[in-house]
Design an enzyme around this catalytic site. Structure first.
Site, mmCIF file in Angstrom:
data_model
loop_
_atom_site.group_PDB
_atom_site.id
_atom_site.type_symbol
_atom_site.label_atom_id
_atom_site.label_comp_id
_atom_site.label_asym_id
_atom_site.label_seq_id
_atom_site.Cartn_x
_atom_site.Cartn_y
_atom_site.Cartn_z
ATOM 1 N N GLU A 1 -6.402 65.680 -12.069
ATOM 2 C CA GLU A 1 -7.756 66.394 -11.988
ATOM 3 C C GLU A 1 -8.302 67.598 -11.253
ATOM 4 O O GLU A 1 -8.130 67.296 -9.951
ATOM 5 C CB GLU A 1 -8.651 64.824 -11.388
ATOM 6 N N GLU B 1 -13.247 79.401 -10.694
ATOM 7 C CA GLU B 1 -14.486 78.536 -9.736
ATOM 8 C C GLU B 1 -14.343 78.964 -8.565
ATOM 9 O O GLU B 1 -13.675 79.524 -7.711
ATOM 10 C CB GLU B 1 -13.301 77.349 -10.131
ATOM 11 N N CYS C 1 -17.104 69.986 -9.252
ATOM 12 C CA CYS C 1 -15.730 70.208 -9.927
ATOM 13 C C CYS C 1 -16.117 70.011 -11.429
ATOM 14 O O CYS C 1 -15.756 70.959 -11.461
ATOM 15 C CB CYS C 1 -14.305 69.273 -10.149
ATOM 16 N N GLY D 1 -2.254 71.975 -7.554
ATOM 17 C CA GLY D 1 -2.114 70.660 -8.759
ATOM 18 C C GLY D 1 -0.791 71.818 -9.275
ATOM 19 O O GLY D 1 0.286 70.688 -9.585
ATOM 20 N N LYS E 1 -3.297 60.648 0.832
ATOM 21 C CA LYS E 1 -3.313 61.738 2.369
ATOM 22 C C LYS E 1 -4.679 62.569 1.295
ATOM 23 O O LYS E 1 -4.435 63.121 0.458
ATOM 24 C CB LYS E 1 -2.446 62.930 1.271
ATOM 25 N N GLY F 1 -7.781 68.365 -6.952
ATOM 26 C CA GLY F 1 -8.118 69.215 -6.114
ATOM 27 C C GLY F 1 -7.354 71.053 -7.175
ATOM 28 O O GLY F 1 -8.162 70.627 -8.180
ATOM 29 N N SER F 2 -7.139 71.636 -6.500
ATOM 30 C CA SER F 2 -7.686 73.014 -6.933
ATOM 31 C C SER F 2 -6.553 73.278 -8.492
ATOM 32 O O SER F 2 -5.207 72.368 -8.549
ATOM 33 C CB SER F 2 -7.483 74.356 -6.262
ATOM 34 N N THR F 3 -6.164 73.969 -9.458
ATOM 35 C CA THR F 3 -6.038 73.860 -9.898
ATOM 36 C C THR F 3 -4.330 74.761 -9.915
ATOM 37 O O THR F 3 -2.686 74.399 -9.778
ATOM 38 C CB THR F 3 -5.775 74.875 -11.226
HETATM 39 P P1 NAD Z 1 -6.898 71.749 -2.271
HETATM 40 O O1 NAD Z 1 -5.784 71.812 -3.771
HETATM 41 O O2 NAD Z 1 -6.995 72.675 -1.910
HETATM 42 O O3 NAD Z 1 -6.511 70.937 -1.495
HETATM 43 C C1 NAD Z 1 -6.559 69.213 -2.543
HETATM 44 C C2 NAD Z 1 -5.729 68.346 -2.339
HETATM 45 O O4 NAD Z 1 -3.807 68.577 -1.452
HETATM 46 C C3 NAD Z 1 -6.214 68.481 -0.377
HETATM 47 O O5 NAD Z 1 -6.348 66.900 0.248
HETATM 48 C C4 NAD Z 1 -5.038 69.456 0.055
HETATM 49 O O6 NAD Z 1 -4.106 69.035 1.189
HETATM 50 C C5 NAD Z 1 -3.416 68.962 -0.549
HETATM 51 N N1 NAD Z 1 -2.658 70.144 -1.235
HETATM 52 C C6 NAD Z 1 -3.307 71.471 -0.247
HETATM 53 N N2 NAD Z 1 -1.781 72.083 -0.265
HETATM 54 C C7 NAD Z 1 -0.825 71.077 -1.025
HETATM 55 C C8 NAD Z 1 -0.124 71.002 -1.326
HETATM 56 N N3 NAD Z 1 0.981 72.139 -1.813
HETATM 57 N N4 NAD Z 1 1.639 70.278 -2.209
HETATM 58 C C9 NAD Z 1 0.692 69.302 -2.194
HETATM 59 N N5 NAD Z 1 -1.094 68.674 -1.458
HETATM 60 C C10 NAD Z 1 -1.658 69.680 -1.029
HETATM 61 O O7 NAD Z 1 -8.244 71.674 -3.391
HETATM 62 P P2 NAD Z 1 -9.315 71.006 -2.231
HETATM 63 O O8 NAD Z 1 -9.911 72.215 -1.578
HETATM 64 O O9 NAD Z 1 -9.125 70.165 -1.126
HETATM 65 O O10 NAD Z 1 -10.846 70.991 -3.746
HETATM 66 C C11 NAD Z 1 -11.375 71.883 -4.297
HETATM 67 C C12 NAD Z 1 -10.220 71.399 -5.486
HETATM 68 O O11 NAD Z 1 -10.756 69.841 -5.999
HETATM 69 C C13 NAD Z 1 -11.576 72.796 -6.652
HETATM 70 O O12 NAD Z 1 -10.552 73.380 -7.621
HETATM 71 C C14 NAD Z 1 -11.919 71.158 -7.036
HETATM 72 O O13 NAD Z 1 -11.965 71.984 -8.769
HETATM 73 C C15 NAD Z 1 -10.673 70.453 -7.763
HETATM 74 N N6 NAD Z 1 -11.573 68.660 -7.588
HETATM 75 C C16 NAD Z 1 -11.792 68.361 -8.829
HETATM 76 C C17 NAD Z 1 -11.885 67.468 -9.474
HETATM 77 C C18 NAD Z 1 -11.493 66.578 -10.975
HETATM 78 O O14 NAD Z 1 -12.177 65.740 -10.720
HETATM 79 N N7 NAD Z 1 -11.245 67.417 -11.432
HETATM 80 C C19 NAD Z 1 -12.888 66.920 -8.470
HETATM 81 C C20 NAD Z 1 -12.965 66.568 -7.115
HETATM 82 C C21 NAD Z 1 -12.472 68.324 -6.533
#
Ligand code: NAD
Length: 505
Positions: free
Chosen positions: A271, A408, A305, A254, A196, A249-251
């Site tokens: 991650e 962040e 990130c 996660g 996804k 994605g975000s903590t």
């Molecule tokens: P996000 O957590 O909002 O979304 C990440 C993914 O999760 C997207 O595909 C989103 O549609 C999906 N998602 C949203 N809500 C969900 C839920 N309830 N259940 C399952 N999936 C869901 O993050 P973002 O705004 O897309 O990305 C930014 C974040 O990602 C930042 O915190 C950044 O630090 C982190 N990031 C980390 C790394 C790493 O390798 N550590 C790399 C890139 C981004």
């Protein structure tokens, strides 16, 4: 539909954008069961760029079914390791052959400069598939000299088997390469995948799915479902037919993915976010450091990130470094990703622009000084008037407890602080919930290694920043994640280890 400046968008990309994009399930493209669609938006204009299918949980069920069947399909299950590697090599070659097209799609959909999209996003994607293509034939087990009771003669050996169906959920900052971070090791280990992408930036992953089919992966081995994060991502994380979820994605999200995964105790790798300290020791060259500090925070509009978002400069150098940082930040050309002069594009969405702008206001309310930036760059009008642009921003006189120092921001906002005592600096550098990465600038080798050892982060760069490679593990300490991506280390996340005991007595 908006598709950037005329002439800059190749006809192949225009045709791709003009299609109604479906879901890729069981090797075929089809609309969402509900028939729902939404627009993907060009962040440089705020106008629709392409139309996407919006999946629901019923579509996730179909994708998981397809992935489960593909696991047992002899066309995938019975491939030799070298044949599995060949498919990954072919995919790497196809990504390279279509690198320009993928980079333009990524730049239009995410906003990043097209040169960055080509060098970093598609470049990394091809490298990942090429690196992991070599792994299927090297997933060796071990023979283990055990000492069983009763004097039995035992042959004990281990084998590494695929975990099963992997649910991969990725963010919008490096869309196609984040997809490849999951796909390449998952496929190398023989799993099947339901992927996804983020709704804001699904297009490059949909084009990648076409290349997956062209490379010859059997139907159902890779499935891509686009849609709302909570509904589609939540359904994948909770699905009893998914054996492992790999999330970037975000903590905060996660945490909810981990909770949802508890139902069938699926394996989880995460991650997550970061708030990386970038530390300058007194012997560093202020000019070199200023340039590196700007690259570390403003690269990819600060939506990285690992962004070097907290700059700690020794007080002897602080004024020299900061005046050079501010001068460089002011020179950065902000514009649409497809303009070759652009060094920093728009943020990915109106929402992200709002979040980052709110952080800047909170920093100022808590007493920080705006050294540069903070607003919309001038001169971006006409078709670009609705774009999500923000000036490179530097906040000084920031203090440890401020939200802009602790949280962040995920945008082009640098917070900078002087330091005098190295031990106190290390305590502060470690005192956030995150532990993804850190940077150190010094020619003093002893202190470089001491600080590298003391910093709680999955990656530490010395006299460089933001380097990654498919061969080197990447991941977070503390609330920056669980497990490692890339290198040998990631394969543990995508395999089960079986121990076989054979009685030879
Ligand atoms: P996000 O957590 O909002 O979304 C990440 C993914 O999760 C997207 O595909 C989103 O549609 C999906 N998602 C949203 N809500 C969900 C839920 N309830 N259940 C399952 N999936 C869901 O993050 P973002 O705004 O897309 O990305 C930014 C974040 O990602 C930042 O915190 C950044 O630090 C982190 N990031 C980390 C790394 C790493 O390798 N550590 C790399 C890139 C981004």
């Amino acid at each position: 539909m908006s598709a950037g400046p005329a002439g800059a968008v190749p006809a192949t990309v225009r045709r791709f954008l003009g299609r109604d994009h479906g879901l890729f399930v069981d090797g075929t493209w089809r609309p969402a069961l509900s028939g729902r669609t939404t627009d993907s938006v060009d962040p440089a204009t705020g106008l629709p760029l392409a139309r996407l299918a919006v999946a629901s949980t019923a579509d996730v069920d179909l994708a998981v079914d397809a992935a489960r069947r593909a696991l047992a399909d002899p066309r995938w299950r019975d491939l030799s390791p070298l044949q599995r590697g060949d498919l990954l090599y072919r995919l790497a070659e196809l990504v390279e052959a279509h690198a320009d097209e993928l980079a333009v799609i990524e730049s239009l959909d995410n906003g990043k400069p097209v040169a960055v999209a080509k060098a970093v996003d598609t470049g990394t994607t091809a490298k990942l598939f090429r690196y992991f293509a070599g792994w299927p034939s090297k997933l060796e087990g071990a023979t283990i000299p055990v000492s069983p009771r009763g004097g039995l003669r035992i042959l004990n050996y281990t084998v590494h088997e695929p975990v099963g169906v992997v649910g991969a959920i990725v963010p919008w900052n490096f869309p196609v390469s984040m997809a490849a971070w999951k796909l390449a090791p998952a496929l190398a280990a023989g799993n099947t995948v339901v992927l996804k992408p983020a709704l804001e930036t699904s297009l490059s992953t949909l084009r990648l799915a076409e290349l997956v089919a062209e490379a010859g992966f059997p139907p159902g081995v890779v499935n891509v479902v686009t849609g709302d994060g909570a509904e589609v991502g939540g359904a994948i994380a909770a699905h009893p037919g998914v054996d492992k979820v790999a999330f970037t994605g975000s903590t905060q999200v996660g945490r909810s993915v981990t909770t949802a995964a508890l139902g069938n105790m699926k394996k989880v790798s995460l991650e997550l976010g970061g708030k990386s300290p970038h530390v300058v020791l007194p012997d560093a060259d202020p000019v070199v450091v200023a340039e590196a500090a700007c690259d570390a925070i403003f690269f990819n509009q600060g939506q990285t990130c690992t962004a070097g978002s907290r700059l700690y400069v020794h007080s002897d150098l602080y004024d020299a470094v900061m005046s050079a940082v501010v001068e460089q930040a002011r020179r950065i050309v902000v514009g649409p990703g497809l303009d070759p002069r652009t060094q920093m594009g728009p943020l990915v969405s109106r929402r992200q622009l709002g979040t980052v702008s709110d952080y800047i206001s909170s920093g100022l309310e808590q007493g920080a000084t705006l050294a540069t930036g903070g607003g919309r760059p001038s001169g971006l009008d006409g078709a670009l008037a609705g774009g999500y642009f923000l000036e490179p921003t530097v906040l000084t006189r920031t203090t440890h407890a401020m939200r802009v120092v602790q949280e962040e921001i995920f945008g082009p906002v640098l917070v900078a602080m002087p330091w005098d005592d190295l031990d106190d600096l290390v305590v502060k550098a470690n005192d956030t919930p995150y532990g993804l990465s850190a940077g150190i600038w010094t020619n003093d080798l002893t202190r470089a290694h001491r600080v590298a050892a003391a910093i709680k982060a999955g990656t530490v760069w010395v006299n460089c920043y933001n380097l990654t490679d498919p061969a080197s593990p990447f991941g977070g300490y503390k609330q920056s994640g669980w497990g490692r991506e890339m290198g040998r280390a990631v394969l543990e996340q995508y395999t089960e280890t079986k121990s076989v005991w054979v009685n030879l007595s």
